[in-house]
Design a protein around this motif. Structure first.
Motif, PDB file in Angstrom:
ATOM      1  N   SER A  44       0.848  -1.188   0.000  1.00 38.18           N
ATOM      2  CA  SER A  44       0.000   0.000   0.000  1.00 38.18           C
ATOM      3  C   SER A  44       0.886   1.242   0.000  1.00 38.18           C
ATOM      4  O   SER A  44       1.940   1.257   0.626  1.00 38.18           O
ATOM      5  N   SER A  81      -7.606   4.587  -4.324  1.00 36.09           N
ATOM      6  CA  SER A  81      -8.932   4.946  -3.827  1.00 36.09           C
ATOM      7  C   SER A  81      -8.841   6.236  -3.016  1.00 36.09           C
ATOM      8  O   SER A  81      -7.965   6.368  -2.154  1.00 36.09           O
ATOM      9  N   GLU A  83     -10.340   9.152  -0.251  1.00 39.37           N
ATOM     10  CA  GLU A  83     -11.196   9.273   0.925  1.00 39.37           C
ATOM     11  C   GLU A  83     -11.206  10.732   1.363  1.00 39.37           C
ATOM     12  O   GLU A  83     -10.163  11.370   1.437  1.00 39.37           O
ATOM     13  N   THR A 106     -16.015   7.620   0.966  1.00 41.77           N
ATOM     14  CA  THR A 106     -15.073   6.531   0.761  1.00 41.77           C
ATOM     15  C   THR A 106     -15.128   6.099  -0.691  1.00 41.77           C
ATOM     16  O   THR A 106     -16.193   5.743  -1.197  1.00 41.77           O
ATOM     17  N   LYS A 108     -13.859   3.822  -4.177  1.00 45.44           N
ATOM     18  CA  LYS A 108     -13.887   2.397  -4.508  1.00 45.44           C
ATOM     19  C   LYS A 108     -12.789   1.649  -3.754  1.00 45.44           C
ATOM     20  O   LYS A 108     -11.636   2.074  -3.737  1.00 45.44           O
ATOM     21  N   LEU A 109     -13.158   0.542  -3.115  1.00 40.99           N
ATOM     22  CA  LEU A 109     -12.229  -0.222  -2.287  1.00 40.99           C
ATOM     23  C   LEU A 109     -11.969  -1.606  -2.867  1.00 40.99           C
ATOM     24  O   LEU A 109     -12.834  -2.201  -3.521  1.00 40.99           O
ATOM     25  N   THR A 111     -11.347  -5.534  -2.107  1.00 43.68           N
ATOM     26  CA  THR A 111     -11.550  -6.564  -1.091  1.00 43.68           C
ATOM     27  C   THR A 111     -11.532  -7.920  -1.792  1.00 43.68           C
ATOM     28  O   THR A 111     -11.222  -8.007  -2.982  1.00 43.68           O
ATOM     29  N   ASP A 127     -18.034   3.177  -4.297  1.00 44.40           N
ATOM     30  CA  ASP A 127     -17.893   4.288  -3.366  1.00 44.40           C
ATOM     31  C   ASP A 127     -19.209   4.583  -2.655  1.00 44.40           C
ATOM     32  O   ASP A 127     -20.289   4.213  -3.136  1.00 44.40           O
TER      33      ASP A 127
END
Length: 195
Positions: A44, A81, A83, A106, A108-109, A111, A127
Protein backbone atom coordinates in the motif's frame (compact mmCIF):
# COMPACT_ATOMS: atom_id res chain seq x y z
CA UNK A 1 -15.37 43.92 21.37
CA UNK A 2 -12.66 41.28 21.86
CA UNK A 3 -10.64 40.39 18.76
CA UNK A 4 -11.60 37.02 17.35
CA UNK A 5 -8.59 34.80 16.82
CA UNK A 6 -8.31 32.42 13.92
CA UNK A 7 -6.23 29.25 14.18
CA UNK A 8 -5.19 27.18 11.19
CA UNK A 9 -3.26 23.93 11.33
CA UNK A 10 -2.38 21.44 8.65
CA UNK A 11 -0.54 18.18 8.19
CA UNK A 12 0.70 16.41 5.06
CA UNK A 13 2.14 12.89 5.05
CA UNK A 14 2.99 10.03 2.71
CA UNK A 15 3.49 6.33 3.37
CA UNK A 16 4.48 2.99 1.85
CA UNK A 17 3.92 -0.46 3.31
CA UNK A 18 4.92 -3.94 2.20
CA UNK A 19 3.62 -7.00 4.05
CA UNK A 20 4.14 -10.70 3.31
CA UNK A 21 1.60 -13.27 4.49
CA UNK A 22 -0.83 -10.59 5.61
CA UNK A 23 -3.93 -11.88 7.38
CA UNK A 24 -6.93 -10.52 5.47
CA UNK A 25 -10.69 -11.05 5.33
CA UNK A 26 -12.83 -12.46 2.51
CA UNK A 27 -16.59 -12.75 2.10
CA UNK A 28 -18.78 -15.31 0.36
CA UNK A 29 -20.97 -14.70 -2.70
CA UNK A 30 -23.97 -13.82 -0.52
CA UNK A 31 -21.98 -11.25 1.41
CA UNK A 32 -23.05 -12.71 4.76
CA UNK A 33 -20.17 -15.00 5.80
CA UNK A 34 -16.56 -13.94 6.29
CA UNK A 35 -13.34 -15.89 6.74
CA UNK A 36 -9.65 -15.10 7.25
CA UNK A 37 -6.90 -16.02 4.82
CA UNK A 38 -3.18 -15.28 4.27
CA UNK A 39 -2.45 -12.76 1.54
CA UNK A 40 0.94 -13.69 0.03
CA UNK A 41 1.84 -10.14 -1.00
CA UNK A 42 0.30 -6.84 0.05
CA UNK A 43 1.58 -3.36 -0.74
CA UNK A 44 0.00 0.00 0.00
CA UNK A 45 1.20 3.51 -0.81
CA UNK A 46 -0.40 6.92 -0.69
CA UNK A 47 -0.64 10.35 0.82
CA UNK A 48 -2.78 12.20 3.33
CA UNK A 49 -3.53 15.88 3.96
CA UNK A 50 -5.46 17.39 6.89
CA UNK A 51 -6.56 20.97 7.52
CA UNK A 52 -8.09 22.46 10.67
CA UNK A 53 -9.67 25.89 11.00
CA UNK A 54 -10.93 27.43 14.27
CA UNK A 55 -12.48 30.85 14.84
CA UNK A 56 -14.16 31.74 18.11
CA UNK A 57 -16.97 29.18 18.48
CA UNK A 58 -16.65 27.48 15.07
CA UNK A 59 -14.30 24.63 14.28
CA UNK A 60 -13.86 23.00 10.86
CA UNK A 61 -11.65 19.98 10.15
CA UNK A 62 -11.13 18.45 6.73
CA UNK A 63 -8.98 15.65 5.41
CA UNK A 64 -8.27 13.89 2.14
CA UNK A 65 -6.25 10.77 1.40
CA UNK A 66 -5.34 8.81 -1.71
CA UNK A 67 -4.27 5.22 -1.11
CA UNK A 68 -3.12 2.58 -3.57
CA UNK A 69 -3.16 -1.17 -2.96
CA UNK A 70 -1.39 -3.95 -4.88
CA UNK A 71 -1.77 -7.67 -4.13
CA UNK A 72 -0.85 -10.97 -5.74
CA UNK A 73 -4.51 -11.33 -6.81
CA UNK A 74 -4.44 -8.21 -8.98
CA UNK A 75 -2.85 -7.42 -12.33
CA UNK A 76 0.38 -6.15 -10.82
CA UNK A 77 -0.70 -2.49 -10.72
CA UNK A 78 -1.65 -0.30 -7.79
CA UNK A 79 -5.37 0.37 -7.46
CA UNK A 80 -6.00 3.78 -5.91
CA UNK A 81 -8.93 4.95 -3.83
CA UNK A 82 -9.73 8.44 -2.46
CA UNK A 83 -11.20 9.27 0.92
CA UNK A 84 -12.55 12.64 2.05
CA UNK A 85 -13.81 13.58 5.53
CA UNK A 86 -15.02 16.78 7.13
CA UNK A 87 -16.40 17.76 10.53
CA UNK A 88 -18.03 20.99 11.67
CA UNK A 89 -18.56 22.04 15.29
CA UNK A 90 -20.52 25.10 16.35
CA UNK A 91 -20.64 26.07 20.02
CA UNK A 92 -23.57 28.31 20.94
CA UNK A 93 -22.08 29.60 24.16
CA UNK A 94 -24.89 31.34 26.01
CA UNK A 95 -27.39 28.44 26.05
CA UNK A 96 -24.45 25.96 26.10
CA UNK A 97 -25.55 24.09 22.99
CA UNK A 98 -23.07 22.40 20.64
CA UNK A 99 -23.92 21.35 17.09
CA UNK A 100 -21.72 18.75 15.41
CA UNK A 101 -21.75 17.17 11.94
CA UNK A 102 -19.39 14.62 10.40
CA UNK A 103 -19.21 13.61 6.72
CA UNK A 104 -17.08 10.95 5.06
CA UNK A 105 -16.73 9.89 1.45
CA UNK A 106 -15.07 6.53 0.76
CA UNK A 107 -13.94 5.75 -2.77
CA UNK A 108 -13.89 2.40 -4.51
CA UNK A 109 -12.23 -0.22 -2.29
CA UNK A 110 -10.41 -3.47 -2.97
CA UNK A 111 -11.55 -6.56 -1.09
CA UNK A 112 -11.70 -10.32 -1.62
CA UNK A 113 -14.39 -12.85 -2.45
CA UNK A 114 -14.37 -16.60 -1.79
CA UNK A 115 -16.00 -18.43 -4.72
CA UNK A 116 -17.96 -21.68 -4.59
CA UNK A 117 -14.84 -23.70 -5.45
CA UNK A 118 -13.08 -22.14 -2.40
CA UNK A 119 -10.79 -20.06 -4.63
CA UNK A 120 -10.26 -16.36 -3.90
CA UNK A 121 -10.91 -13.46 -6.24
CA UNK A 122 -10.09 -9.76 -5.85
CA UNK A 123 -13.08 -7.48 -6.39
CA UNK A 124 -14.25 -3.91 -5.84
CA UNK A 125 -16.73 -2.27 -3.47
CA UNK A 126 -18.33 0.87 -4.93
CA UNK A 127 -17.89 4.29 -3.37
CA UNK A 128 -20.33 5.60 -0.73
CA UNK A 129 -21.07 8.53 1.61
CA UNK A 130 -21.75 8.67 5.37
CA UNK A 131 -23.17 11.50 7.49
CA UNK A 132 -23.58 11.81 11.29
CA UNK A 133 -25.10 14.71 13.23
CA UNK A 134 -25.29 15.54 16.93
CA UNK A 135 -26.69 18.25 19.22
CA UNK A 136 -25.54 18.52 22.87
CA UNK A 137 -27.03 20.73 25.60
CA UNK A 138 -25.16 21.26 28.87
CA UNK A 139 -26.72 22.08 32.26
CA UNK A 140 -25.59 22.95 35.80
CA UNK A 141 -22.20 24.39 34.90
CA UNK A 142 -21.46 21.57 32.44
CA UNK A 143 -22.06 18.85 35.03
CA UNK A 144 -24.90 17.35 32.98
CA UNK A 145 -24.98 16.96 29.20
CA UNK A 146 -27.82 15.62 27.06
CA UNK A 147 -27.11 14.67 23.45
CA UNK A 148 -29.47 13.91 20.56
CA UNK A 149 -27.98 12.48 17.41
CA UNK A 150 -28.33 10.46 14.26
CA UNK A 151 -25.78 8.11 12.70
CA UNK A 152 -25.63 7.10 9.04
CA UNK A 153 -28.20 9.76 8.20
CA UNK A 154 -27.98 8.85 4.48
CA UNK A 155 -29.11 5.30 5.39
CA UNK A 156 -26.32 3.45 3.57
CA UNK A 157 -26.65 -0.27 4.31
CA UNK A 158 -24.95 -1.93 1.33
CA UNK A 159 -23.11 -0.99 -1.85
CA UNK A 160 -22.61 -2.75 -5.18
CA UNK A 161 -19.51 -4.80 -5.83
CA UNK A 162 -17.87 -6.18 -8.98
CA UNK A 163 -15.02 -8.49 -9.91
CA UNK A 164 -11.76 -6.98 -11.08
CA UNK A 165 -10.15 -9.76 -13.10
CA UNK A 166 -10.62 -13.34 -14.16
CA UNK A 167 -13.50 -15.34 -15.57
CA UNK A 168 -15.96 -13.66 -13.19
CA UNK A 169 -14.84 -10.12 -14.06
CA UNK A 170 -17.71 -7.66 -14.05
CA UNK A 171 -19.99 -9.87 -12.01
CA UNK A 172 -22.14 -7.84 -9.66
CA UNK A 173 -23.28 -8.25 -6.11
CA UNK A 174 -23.57 -6.26 -2.92
CA UNK A 175 -21.53 -5.83 0.22
CA UNK A 176 -22.94 -4.78 3.62
CA UNK A 177 -21.66 -1.46 4.96
CA UNK A 178 -23.68 -0.59 8.05
CA UNK A 179 -26.84 -1.06 10.08
CA UNK A 180 -28.62 1.82 8.39
CA UNK A 181 -29.88 5.06 9.87
CA UNK A 182 -30.12 5.15 13.67
CA UNK A 183 -30.98 7.72 16.34
CA UNK A 184 -29.83 7.98 19.91
CA UNK A 185 -30.14 9.94 23.15
CA UNK A 186 -27.18 10.14 25.54
CA UNK A 187 -26.98 11.45 29.10
CA UNK A 188 -23.64 12.31 30.72
CA UNK A 189 -23.23 13.24 34.39
CA UNK A 190 -19.94 14.48 35.85
CA UNK A 191 -19.52 13.53 39.49
CA UNK A 192 -17.13 15.59 41.60
CA UNK A 193 -15.73 14.79 45.03
CA UNK A 194 -15.58 17.54 47.58
CA UNK A 195 -13.41 17.54 50.72
Amino acid sequence: KPIKKTEINYEVSAFYQHVSDKISLSQDLAGTNYSYFNLDRFESAGGRAQLGWTRDNIQLNTGVSYTGIRTNYGNGKFIYSPEVNASLTYNWKKPQITFFAYYKYTGKLVTFLKLEDESLQQFFISDYNMLDVNVTREFLKKRIAVSLGAKNLLNVTSVTSSMSTGAHAGGGGSSPIGWGRSYYVKLQIKLSRYK
